[in-house]
Motif scaffolding. Structure first.
Motif, short mmCIF file in Angstrom:
data_model
loop_
_atom_site.label_atom_id
_atom_site.label_comp_id
_atom_site.label_asym_id
_atom_site.label_seq_id
_atom_site.Cartn_x
_atom_site.Cartn_y
_atom_site.Cartn_z
N GLU A 142 -46.60 -45.74 -11.57
CA GLU A 142 -47.47 -44.98 -10.65
C GLU A 142 -47.72 -43.58 -11.21
O GLU A 142 -48.84 -43.06 -11.14
N GLN A 143 -46.70 -42.96 -11.76
CA GLN A 143 -46.86 -41.63 -12.37
C GLN A 143 -47.85 -41.70 -13.53
O GLN A 143 -48.73 -40.84 -13.65
N ARG A 144 -47.74 -42.71 -14.38
CA ARG A 144 -48.66 -42.86 -15.50
C ARG A 144 -50.08 -43.10 -15.01
O ARG A 144 -51.04 -42.55 -15.56
N ARG A 145 -50.23 -43.93 -13.98
CA ARG A 145 -51.55 -44.22 -13.43
C ARG A 145 -52.21 -42.95 -12.88
O ARG A 145 -53.37 -42.67 -13.16
N ARG A 146 -51.43 -42.18 -12.14
CA ARG A 146 -51.99 -40.94 -11.58
C ARG A 146 -52.27 -39.91 -12.67
O ARG A 146 -53.25 -39.18 -12.60
N GLN A 147 -51.40 -39.85 -13.67
CA GLN A 147 -51.63 -38.91 -14.78
C GLN A 147 -52.90 -39.30 -15.53
O GLN A 147 -53.69 -38.44 -15.90
N LYS A 148 -53.10 -40.59 -15.72
CA LYS A 148 -54.32 -41.08 -16.38
C LYS A 148 -55.55 -40.73 -15.54
O LYS A 148 -56.58 -40.31 -16.08
N GLU A 149 -55.44 -40.85 -14.23
CA GLU A 149 -56.54 -40.49 -13.33
C GLU A 149 -56.89 -39.00 -13.48
O GLU A 149 -58.06 -38.62 -13.57
N ILE A 150 -55.87 -38.17 -13.56
CA ILE A 150 -56.09 -36.72 -13.74
C ILE A 150 -56.75 -36.46 -15.08
O ILE A 150 -57.70 -35.68 -15.18
N GLU A 151 -56.25 -37.11 -16.13
CA GLU A 151 -56.82 -36.90 -17.46
C GLU A 151 -58.29 -37.32 -17.50
O GLU A 151 -59.12 -36.63 -18.10
N ASP A 152 -58.62 -38.44 -16.86
CA ASP A 152 -60.01 -38.90 -16.81
C ASP A 152 -60.88 -37.88 -16.07
O ASP A 152 -62.00 -37.57 -16.49
N GLN A 175 -50.07 -33.09 -5.90
CA GLN A 175 -49.54 -34.29 -5.27
C GLN A 175 -48.54 -34.98 -6.19
O GLN A 175 -47.49 -35.43 -5.73
N ILE A 176 -48.86 -35.04 -7.48
CA ILE A 176 -47.92 -35.66 -8.43
C ILE A 176 -46.61 -34.88 -8.46
O ILE A 176 -45.53 -35.46 -8.45
N GLN A 177 -46.70 -33.55 -8.50
CA GLN A 177 -45.50 -32.74 -8.53
C GLN A 177 -44.66 -32.93 -7.27
O GLN A 177 -43.44 -33.02 -7.33
N LYS A 178 -45.33 -33.01 -6.16
CA LYS A 178 -44.64 -33.15 -4.88
C LYS A 178 -44.00 -34.53 -4.74
O LYS A 178 -42.88 -34.65 -4.24
N ASP A 179 -44.70 -35.56 -5.20
CA ASP A 179 -44.24 -36.94 -5.00
C ASP A 179 -43.55 -37.54 -6.21
O ASP A 179 -43.23 -38.74 -6.21
N ALA A 180 -43.31 -36.76 -7.23
CA ALA A 180 -42.78 -37.29 -8.50
C ALA A 180 -41.48 -38.06 -8.31
O ALA A 180 -41.27 -39.09 -8.95
N GLU A 181 -40.60 -37.60 -7.44
CA GLU A 181 -39.28 -38.23 -7.28
C GLU A 181 -39.37 -39.62 -6.65
O GLU A 181 -38.52 -40.45 -6.90
N ILE A 191 -58.86 -32.10 -9.03
CA ILE A 191 -57.84 -32.17 -10.09
C ILE A 191 -56.60 -31.39 -9.69
O ILE A 191 -55.47 -31.88 -9.84
N MET A 192 -56.80 -30.20 -9.16
CA MET A 192 -55.66 -29.39 -8.73
C MET A 192 -54.87 -30.10 -7.63
O MET A 192 -53.63 -30.11 -7.64
N SER A 193 -55.57 -30.71 -6.68
CA SER A 193 -54.89 -31.42 -5.59
C SER A 193 -54.08 -32.60 -6.12
O SER A 193 -52.95 -32.83 -5.69
N LEU A 194 -54.66 -33.34 -7.06
CA LEU A 194 -53.94 -34.47 -7.65
C LEU A 194 -52.69 -34.01 -8.40
O LEU A 194 -51.64 -34.63 -8.32
N GLN A 195 -52.81 -32.89 -9.13
CA GLN A 195 -51.66 -32.36 -9.86
C GLN A 195 -50.56 -31.92 -8.90
O GLN A 195 -49.37 -32.19 -9.13
#
Length: 142
Positions: free
Chosen positions: A54-64, A42-48, A36-40
């Motif tokens: 894709e951001q919503r998909r990854r956020q949903k993956e983290i929430e799951d 990665q999202i912060q790093k690749d957000a731009e 979970i920490m790695s995914l978070q």
């Protein structure tokens, strides 16, 4: 600063066995937490460079994964509580027998659990005596 309570050899062995039996579950919880920490990160790093979908998909993956993580943590905590309860039930008759012996041998009028006291002089603490007697009985039973 509170002193660590002495444990009988038998109680220590039972706790070690329980910890070893729960080690896989603890490792699973730790691994999922790291994921979970790695995914978070990665999202912060690749957000731009990510699309909104894709951001919503990854956020949903983290929430799951966070839901799964919380479920596993709760399950592990319950298992630890159940094991502690089993240990207490297993050790209670042995502690009671040792206390009965000490009461007869040393003539105590009152014995109270530490958790129910606001203050007690350490000279009145018989924990070490109880632990030693439990260890003697455990050695004799082997």
């Amino acid at each position: 600063q509170r002193q660590q309570r002495p444990e009988s050899e038998e109680a220590r062995q039972l706790m070690q066995t329980a910890q070893q039996e729960l080690e896989n579950e603890q490792n699973e919880v730790n691994a999922l937490g790291q994921e979970i920490m790695s995914l978070q990160e990665q999202i912060q790093k690749d957000a731009e460079v990510m699309s909104p979908s894709e951001q919503r998909r990854r956020q949903k993956e983290i929430e799951d994964k966070q839901i799964d993580y919380q479920f596993l943590v709760n399950k592990l905590q319950k298992e630890v509580q159940d094991r502690r309860q089993e240990l207490l039930q297993q050790m209670a008759p042995k502690v009671d027998a040792v206390l009965k012996d000490l009461i007869e041998l040393e003539g105590y009028d009152v014995i109270m659990q530490r958790s129910g006291l606001l203050y007690a002089n350490s000279k009145h603490d018989i924990t070490r005596k109880v632990t030693e007697k439990l260890n003697e009985r455990h050695q004799a039973a082997r």
